[in-house]
Write an enzyme that holds these catalytic residues in place. Structure first.
Site, PDB file in Angstrom:
ATOM      1  N   HIS A   1       0.873  -1.188   0.000  1.00 49.61           N
ATOM      2  CA  HIS A   1       0.000   0.000   0.000  1.00 49.61           C
ATOM      3  C   HIS A   1       0.910   1.238   0.000  1.00 49.61           C
ATOM      4  O   HIS A   1       1.728   1.394  -0.904  1.00 49.61           O
ATOM      5  CB  HIS A   1      -0.923  -0.113   1.236  1.00 49.61           C
ATOM      6  CG  HIS A   1      -2.049   0.866   1.300  1.00 49.61           C
ATOM      7  ND1 HIS A   1      -2.441   1.652   0.261  1.00 49.61           N
ATOM      8  CD2 HIS A   1      -2.878   1.202   2.340  1.00 49.61           C
ATOM      9  CE1 HIS A   1      -3.465   2.415   0.634  1.00 49.61           C
ATOM     10  NE2 HIS A   1      -3.734   2.168   1.899  1.00 49.61           N
TER      11      HIS A   1
ATOM     12  N   HIS B   1      -2.356  -2.146  -9.604  1.00 51.65           N
ATOM     13  CA  HIS B   1      -3.324  -1.531  -8.687  1.00 51.65           C
ATOM     14  C   HIS B   1      -4.591  -2.368  -8.688  1.00 51.65           C
ATOM     15  O   HIS B   1      -4.974  -2.902  -9.726  1.00 51.65           O
ATOM     16  CB  HIS B   1      -3.649  -0.099  -9.145  1.00 51.65           C
ATOM     17  CG  HIS B   1      -4.238   0.732  -8.059  1.00 51.65           C
ATOM     18  ND1 HIS B   1      -5.578   0.728  -7.777  1.00 51.65           N
ATOM     19  CD2 HIS B   1      -3.650   1.559  -7.169  1.00 51.65           C
ATOM     20  CE1 HIS B   1      -5.793   1.541  -6.759  1.00 51.65           C
ATOM     21  NE2 HIS B   1      -4.651   2.060  -6.357  1.00 51.65           N
TER      22      HIS B   1
ATOM     23  N   ASP C   1       2.819   5.609  -6.630  1.00 57.82           N
ATOM     24  CA  ASP C   1       4.065   5.502  -5.873  1.00 57.82           C
ATOM     25  C   ASP C   1       5.299   5.343  -6.747  1.00 57.82           C
ATOM     26  O   ASP C   1       6.414   5.383  -6.243  1.00 57.82           O
ATOM     27  CB  ASP C   1       3.985   4.299  -4.912  1.00 57.82           C
ATOM     28  CG  ASP C   1       3.068   4.587  -3.744  1.00 57.82           C
ATOM     29  OD1 ASP C   1       3.082   5.729  -3.271  1.00 57.82           O
ATOM     30  OD2 ASP C   1       2.339   3.673  -3.325  1.00 57.82           O
TER      31      ASP C   1
HETATM   32  N1  ACO Z   1       4.845  -6.837 -10.195  1.00 59.05           N
HETATM   33  C1  ACO Z   1       4.716  -8.050 -10.786  1.00 59.05           C
HETATM   34  N2  ACO Z   1       3.542  -8.695 -10.915  1.00 59.05           N
HETATM   35  C2  ACO Z   1       2.459  -8.083 -10.433  1.00 59.05           C
HETATM   36  C3  ACO Z   1       2.507  -6.829  -9.809  1.00 59.05           C
HETATM   37  C4  ACO Z   1       3.764  -6.199  -9.710  1.00 59.05           C
HETATM   38  N3  ACO Z   1       3.888  -4.988  -9.142  1.00 59.05           N
HETATM   39  N4  ACO Z   1       1.272  -6.465  -9.410  1.00 59.05           N
HETATM   40  C5  ACO Z   1       0.455  -7.464  -9.773  1.00 59.05           C
HETATM   41  N5  ACO Z   1       1.181  -8.455 -10.404  1.00 59.05           N
HETATM   42  C6  ACO Z   1       0.638  -9.682 -10.988  1.00 59.05           C
HETATM   43  C7  ACO Z   1       0.259 -10.697  -9.924  1.00 59.05           C
HETATM   44  O1  ACO Z   1       1.316 -11.595  -9.651  1.00 59.05           O
HETATM   45  C8  ACO Z   1      -0.916 -11.392 -10.587  1.00 59.05           C
HETATM   46  O2  ACO Z   1      -0.438 -12.275 -11.548  1.00 59.05           O
HETATM   47  P1  ACO Z   1      -1.201 -13.684 -11.819  1.00 59.05           P
HETATM   48  O3  ACO Z   1      -2.621 -13.309 -12.189  1.00 59.05           O
HETATM   49  O4  ACO Z   1      -0.448 -14.339 -12.919  1.00 59.05           O
HETATM   50  O5  ACO Z   1      -1.134 -14.428 -10.509  1.00 59.05           O
HETATM   51  C9  ACO Z   1      -1.621 -10.268 -11.358  1.00 59.05           C
HETATM   52  O6  ACO Z   1      -0.579  -9.317 -11.648  1.00 59.05           O
HETATM   53  C10 ACO Z   1      -2.739  -9.596 -10.574  1.00 59.05           C
HETATM   54  O7  ACO Z   1      -2.190  -9.101  -9.371  1.00 59.05           O
HETATM   55  P2  ACO Z   1      -2.889  -9.228  -7.974  1.00 59.05           P
HETATM   56  O8  ACO Z   1      -1.836  -9.367  -6.915  1.00 59.05           O
HETATM   57  O9  ACO Z   1      -3.997 -10.248  -8.009  1.00 59.05           O
HETATM   58  O10 ACO Z   1      -3.581  -7.801  -7.888  1.00 59.05           O
HETATM   59  P3  ACO Z   1      -4.124  -7.132  -6.589  1.00 59.05           P
HETATM   60  O11 ACO Z   1      -5.215  -6.251  -7.038  1.00 59.05           O
HETATM   61  O12 ACO Z   1      -4.425  -8.139  -5.544  1.00 59.05           O
HETATM   62  O13 ACO Z   1      -2.871  -6.302  -6.050  1.00 59.05           O
HETATM   63  C11 ACO Z   1      -1.307  -4.587  -5.729  1.00 59.05           C
HETATM   64  C12 ACO Z   1      -2.686  -4.966  -6.266  1.00 59.05           C
HETATM   65  C13 ACO Z   1      -1.159  -5.058  -4.277  1.00 59.05           C
HETATM   66  C14 ACO Z   1      -1.173  -3.067  -5.750  1.00 59.05           C
HETATM   67  C15 ACO Z   1      -0.230  -5.252  -6.606  1.00 59.05           C
HETATM   68  O14 ACO Z   1      -0.349  -4.786  -7.939  1.00 59.05           O
HETATM   69  C16 ACO Z   1       1.182  -4.986  -6.080  1.00 59.05           C
HETATM   70  O15 ACO Z   1       1.666  -5.712  -5.213  1.00 59.05           O
HETATM   71  N6  ACO Z   1       1.882  -3.918  -6.604  1.00 59.05           N
HETATM   72  C17 ACO Z   1       3.202  -3.574  -6.105  1.00 59.05           C
HETATM   73  C18 ACO Z   1       3.076  -2.797  -4.811  1.00 59.05           C
HETATM   74  C19 ACO Z   1       2.560  -1.400  -5.054  1.00 59.05           C
HETATM   75  O16 ACO Z   1       3.036  -0.669  -5.894  1.00 59.05           O
HETATM   76  N7  ACO Z   1       1.603  -1.004  -4.224  1.00 59.05           N
HETATM   77  C20 ACO Z   1       1.033   0.349  -4.254  1.00 59.05           C
HETATM   78  C21 ACO Z   1      -0.356   0.340  -4.766  1.00 59.05           C
HETATM   79  S1  ACO Z   1      -0.972   1.984  -4.846  1.00 59.05           S
HETATM   80  C22 ACO Z   1      -1.312   2.342  -3.245  1.00 59.05           C
HETATM   81  O17 ACO Z   1      -1.713   1.548  -2.458  1.00 59.05           O
HETATM   82  C23 ACO Z   1      -1.059   3.650  -2.810  1.00 59.05           C
END
Ligand code: ACO
Length: 435
Positions: free
Chosen positions: A274, A313, A369
């Site tokens: 987050h 996201h 971010d």
């Molecule tokens: N890098 C690599 N792969 C990713 C990333 C990433 N940053 N984000 C998502 N994926 C992949 C997942 O592995 C998943 O792949 P799969 O379907 O083959 O298993 C797919 O994309 C969907 O991702 P989920 O984790 O199901 O998406 P979710 O909505 O649960 O998560 C989140 C969203 C937590 C923001 C995620 O994208 C992430 O971890 N990003 C990196 C951390 C980040 O930047 N967080 C800030 C978000 S903005 C904020 O809160 C202010």
């Protein structure tokens, strides 16, 4: 789908276990009420149908008027106003007023609000003693979380959460005191004396003064950097039912005071998935070190050994509109501070990610971010301050969500259900008889 005679569409559900058909009203486009499922039962003793939704990926927990997001189109609006217009033409305190009250203020209303916030920026001296108890290398977020929680003990009347006047007073105090706590955490980390707030400075300038003034009586921040920080504050002020806003609503639903609730929300924000992502991005870029190392890093991401922080996201499946504004702001900041050498790595990561199947197929774009940390670092903030810089403006959003929750007659203490998958009843076994 059918019309139930009152103009409301209904969803017909047939339960194959019993052969019975149920009509469930469809509200506001395509929403059904989870409680309407409870009527679906096999027999009278049955608890009734529930929906199962870990991580709330398809569950609306509230009806809200604060912030609108269309994740597919990359749209973000506060109270109907596009984020682009607010970032271009407004200030953080004006946006704070908008988020809290629902309308843009008149000049008099804004002047009064700024005056109130300005005159509540001091914290009790005992807070500085609390901070003295932390080690020199304590993480700034942990310090500020503790400071906010401690404030609840200074304002016991904050417990009266159903008194609108008391709520208003705590809202002003929280918005006013967050920069002071944040600056004190920074000064503690640096071993510098705390700078008291200066009432003749604006919200953001005062924050910069408390952070960076050393050895002079007066302080005038660079106007470009002051404005850039204010724009970043606007962009971070609210984002509807995200993890920390939901935390605020859940804690607030138990009638906890807002200082304790904000401390809880900050705990959620601190997580690297987050608001802690801005810190994690900087650490990731530093670890990658040079553009030459990017292909190997990206291979690691595709093999799921790495996560590309600052990408992806839950809601945005298009470019996060805040990231576009931040990218422009970064150019303005770098004109003053010089270019952050990590920018080249970030730009190349983005270029590759936007063209690679792995990211395209999963709709992974830069989020808020990805670039904000580069600006903070260029402005002289250590990485430990990044989540704190997120928490200061987001305090406004948390408070707007909290107010809305308390005024919503449909809300009550938050308490999800579970699907129990544990052991059947069994008899206690004496310790000596256990295998
Ligand atoms: N890098 C690599 N792969 C990713 C990333 C990433 N940053 N984000 C998502 N994926 C992949 C997942 O592995 C998943 O792949 P799969 O379907 O083959 O298993 C797919 O994309 C969907 O991702 P989920 O984790 O199901 O998406 P979710 O909505 O649960 O998560 C989140 C969203 C937590 C923001 C995620 O994208 C992430 O971890 N990003 C990196 C951390 C980040 O930047 N967080 C800030 C978000 S903005 C904020 O809160 C202010």
């Amino acid at each position: 789908m059918a019309d139930n005679g009152t103009g409301t569409n209904t969803l017909s559900i047939v339960d194959n276990r019993t052969g019975k058909q149920y009509e469930v009203d469809i509200h506001e486009g395509d929403v059904i009420r989870a409680m309407d499922l409870r009527q679906i039962k096999v027999n009278d003793d049955d608890f009734g149908m529930m929906s199962y939704d870990p991580a709330f990926t398809n569950t609306a927990s509230t009806r809200s008027t604060v912030t609108y997001i269309d994740g597919g189109k990359g749209i973000l609006r506060y109270r109907g106003y596009p984020i682009e217009q607010l970032a271009e033409r407004s200030t953080h305190l004006e946006v704070a007023y908008l988020l809290l009250k629902g309308e843009l203020p008149t000049q008099t209303e804004l002047d009064d609000f700024i005056h109130e916030v300005t005159f509540h920026t001091y914290v009790h001296e005992n807070i500085t003693e609390l901070f003295e108890g932390f080690r020199y290398d304590a993480h700034a977020m942990g310090m500020v979380i503790s400071g906010v929680a401690a404030l609840s003990t200074f304002y016991p009347e904050a417990k009266d959460v159903h008194d609108p006047e008391s709520r208003q007073q705590q809202i002003v105090r929280l918005i006013a005191k967050m920069p002071t706590l944040a600056a004190y955490a920074y000064r503690h980390h640096r071993g510098l004396p705390y700078n008291y707030p200066e009432n003749e400075l604006g919200y953001t300038a005062n924050f910069l003064n408390m952070l960076f003034r050393i050895g002079t009586r007066t302080y005038q921040p660079n106007p470009v950097l002051e404005r850039a920080l204010d724009v970043l504050f606007i962009l971070h002020a609210d984002h509807e039912q995200n993890c920390s806003a939901t935390t605020m609503r859940v804690i607030g639903s138990a009638d906890a005071d807002p200082y304790s609730a904000i401390a809880g929300s900050m705990g959620a924000l601190y997580g690297p998935l987050h608001g802690g992502a801005n810190e994690a991005v900087l650490r990731m870029l530093t670890r990658i070190g040079s553009v030459d190392n990017i292909p190997a890093f990206m291979e690691g991401v595709k093999k799921r050994e790495e996560r590309l922080m600052g990408f992806g996201h839950r809601v945005y499946k298009a470019y996060d509109p805040r990231a576009s504004i931040i990218k422009r702001t970064a150019d303005e900041v770098f004109e003053v501070t010089g270019r952050n050498p990590l920018l080249d790595i970030a730009l190349e990561l983005e270029r590759i990610a936007l063209n690679e199947d792995f990211f395209v197929e999963r709709n992974l774009y830069p989020n808020v971010d990805f670039y904000s940390g580069l600006i903070y670092q260029a402005m002289g903030f250590p990485v430990e301050m990044f989540p704190v810089l997120f928490a200061i403006p987001r305090t406004v959003g948390w408070l707007a969500q909290w107010e809305e929750m308390l005024n919503d007659p449909e809300q009550k203490i938050a308490r999800p259900r579970q699907v129990f998958v544990g052991s059947e009843p069994r008899d206690f076994v004496s310790i000596g008889d256990r295998s």
